[in-house]
Scaffold this motif. Structure first.
Motif, short mmCIF file in Angstrom:
data_model
loop_
_atom_site.label_atom_id
_atom_site.label_comp_id
_atom_site.label_asym_id
_atom_site.label_seq_id
_atom_site.Cartn_x
_atom_site.Cartn_y
_atom_site.Cartn_z
N LEU A 181 23.93 -19.74 9.97
CA LEU A 181 23.98 -21.28 9.66
C LEU A 181 25.50 -21.62 9.86
O LEU A 181 25.87 -22.58 10.61
N THR A 182 26.44 -20.67 9.35
CA THR A 182 28.15 -20.98 9.37
C THR A 182 28.20 -20.66 10.92
O THR A 182 28.94 -21.81 11.75
N ASP A 183 27.45 -19.64 11.69
CA ASP A 183 27.61 -19.39 13.15
C ASP A 183 27.16 -20.84 13.87
O ASP A 183 27.93 -21.19 14.89
N VAL A 184 26.11 -21.07 13.53
CA VAL A 184 25.57 -22.41 14.47
C VAL A 184 26.24 -23.55 14.14
O VAL A 184 26.77 -24.13 15.17
N THR A 185 26.71 -23.59 12.87
CA THR A 185 27.69 -24.99 12.83
C THR A 185 29.00 -24.86 13.59
O THR A 185 29.45 -25.77 14.33
N ARG A 186 29.74 -23.70 13.66
CA ARG A 186 30.65 -23.57 14.45
C ARG A 186 30.56 -23.67 15.87
O ARG A 186 31.23 -24.35 16.58
N VAL A 187 29.43 -23.01 16.33
CA VAL A 187 29.05 -23.06 18.07
C VAL A 187 28.87 -24.66 18.30
O VAL A 187 29.26 -25.10 19.27
#
Lengths: 321, 222
Positions: B183-189
């Motif tokens: 989720l953190t990665d998706v948000t950042r991307v």
């Protein structure tokens, strides 16, 4: 040739011919060939009819057609055609000698007073030709009043300055004879003086000294007195020739506010050398350039944001003249 | 030519705005390179250096205000100063977004989505910015319209990439991946994509103001 920035036809990558050169401060004239200029620094261009073909919704108060003025051999005004809408402020701007004051003076036949002047063309006030030989000049100048560059009050009392015109026109009767015949209009005069001074935003400053000599007023007050004097005969059009150029900034802003207010009831035509003044107070602006030509006439914001003529652009941005 | 000093000030303003734009463009390019190479130290420097752009932006904005107040520009000059005033804001915002992109590089621990083509998106956005600056410098209206067209393409590509990310999230194997870091990665991307897309929008704004400056044409302003 047309040197307008709207007509560029550049291709994407080979843009730019003139951008950093001196004649195009913006690079805005990209894609058009560098303009040629006269010795005075003016761009060479042909005036297009549509630049002066100003359309407006309200009725035209003054309609000028093919007006030409010669002073001896000097062709001071060339084929000027222009309609001036009622109840608005029309500014006439242009460099010295461009014919704007000549044009203004034609609107109430003040040029008749200059012997060497020859005038050809038509000026209509509400559809009536003012150059008709039967025109009553006194009546004409009552309907089309004028205010000049330097204030020129009569060396009389403030009150008399205002009532002089109406008395001459027979609208006010005063004095022994009038009293004898029971036609003393002193009360009417007092009302007229107050109304005119109020309209000219001068009443509050002078109401306690109406019998003082007008020459004791400050320059700005004298000019407003002249405007009040002009209003006293109930004109329809007020012509102003540089009415604020001899005044300080505060007196100037009072005149400017006054002009804006007057335009609610009167048609004001004003010649000014101060372009910011024209921009501030006028609804439409006519630009006259060297040679007595009307080059462009349009809404004031159009003239000052996006003029069609390159010469007008150069003039108002201060690039020549 | 009259008003020589005024002309010099106009020329100086144009040069200054272009120079600020070049600095912003260089930073943006470095941020995108850092995104590609995961160069955390370069990214950290970019993320921290935004304040000097802000100061320069305020100085140039003041120059525009001074020109309005002291020289009362009209016609083409007026449109030039007014356009520059607005363009400065877009440049400052692009610098903020470049700092954002750099900050995402610093925050990213590893690469969950290696094949999204974010670098291509970023390169397109920088290219648009450079084009917009050239158009402004030269008063090139044709180039302005081309920039607006290329933004439609960039928006479409950004949307497709964003959908790819969402699809990955929806279709993930619940047993294989841990949800929280993903989720953190998706948000950042997604934020990265959004910021690149916005850089394109700001480039279009610059082009829009330039078109107004050059031709008094407000067709591209929203």
């Amino acid at each position: 040739m047309n040197n307008q920035i709207g007509d560029t036809d550049t291709d994407t990558d080979t843009n730019v011919s003139t951008d950093t050169s001196t004649d195009s401060q913006l690079g805005a004239t990209t894609g058009v060939e560098t303009s040629t200029t006269t010795t005075a620094g003016e761009s060479e261009e042909q005036i297009r009819d549509e630049w002066t073909d100003y359309r407006f919704d309200s009725p035209a108060k003054l309609s000028v057609e093919d007006l030409n003025v010669w002073y001896g051999d000097d062709h001071a005004l060339k084929d000027v055609s222009m309609e001036i809408p009622e109840e608005s402020v029309t500014a006439l701007i242009g460099p010295s000698g461009c014919g704007k004051s000549t044009y203004l003076r034609c609107l109430n036949r003040m040029n008749d007073r200059i012997k060497a002047a020859r005038i050809d063309g038509s000026v209509e006030l509400d559809g009536m030709e003012i150059y008709d030989p039967n025109t009553n000049l006194v009546e004409l100048r009552k309907r089309i009043g004028m205010v000049f560059q330097s204030p020129n009050p009569f060396p009389k009392s403030i009150r008399d300055n205002i009532s002089y015109g109406p008395r001459k026109h027979g609208e006010i009767n005063k004095g022994l004879l009038a009293r004898l015949f029971g036609r003393d209009d002193s009360e009417k005069e007092a009302e007229l003086v107050e109304r005119s001074l109020r309209q000219a935003a001068l009443w509050d400053e002078v109401n306690d000294r109406l019998d003082d000599n007008a020459l004791g007023l400050s320059g700005g007050q004298q000019q407003r007195l002249c405007i009040a004097r002009c209003l006293a005969v109930d004109p329809e059009v007020i012509l102003m020739d540089e009415p604020a150029s001899a005044l300080d900034p505060i007196a100037t802003s009072k005149i400017e506010d006054l002009v804006t207010d007057l335009a609610e009831d009167y048609t004001v035509v004003i010649v000014t050398h101060n372009m910011q003044q024209a921009a501030r107070i006028s609804d439409q602006t006519a630009v006259f350039l060297t040679g007595g030509e009307l080059v462009e006439y349009d809404d004031t914001d159009k003239i000052f944001e996006n003029p069609e003529s390159q010469r007008v652009e150069d003039y108002i941005t201060g690039k020549f003249g | 030519m009259a008003r020589d000093e005024f002309q010099r000030e106009l020329d100086a303003l144009r040069d200054d705005v272009v120079r600020l734009g070049d600095v912003v463009s260089t930073r943006l390019r470095k941020a995108i390179t850092a995104l590609d190479s995961h160069d955390v130290s370069v990214a950290a420097r970019i993320a921290d250096a935004d304040s000097e752009i802000n100061e320069r932006y305020l100085d140039l904005e003041q120059d525009c205000i001074d020109l309005f107040a002291l020289q009362q520009p009209v016609a083409g000059d007026l449109r030039f100063v007014a356009a520059s005033f607005k363009i400065l804001t877009d440049l400052e915002r692009i610098a903020d977004l470049a700092a954002n992109l750099a900050a995402y590089v610093v925050a990213a621990e590893d690469e969950t989505f290696p094949d999204l083509g974010l670098i291509d998106l970023g390169t397109t956005a920088v290219g648009m910015l450079d084009d917009a600056l050239t158009a402004y410098e030269k008063g090139d209206s044709t180039r302005c319209r081309a920039i607006a067209d290329s933004d439609d393409d960039l928006d479409g590509r950004c949307e497709r990439v964003a959908q790819q990310v969402i699809r990955h999230l929806v279709e993930r194997d619940p047993d294989a991946d841990e949800l929280e870091p993903l989720l953190t990665d998706v948000t950042r991307v997604l934020l990265t994509i959004r910021d690149i897309e916005r850089i394109g929008d700001h480039a279009v704004n610059i082009a829009a103001r330039t078109l107004y400056m050059a031709e008094n044409d407000d067709a591209l302003i929203y």
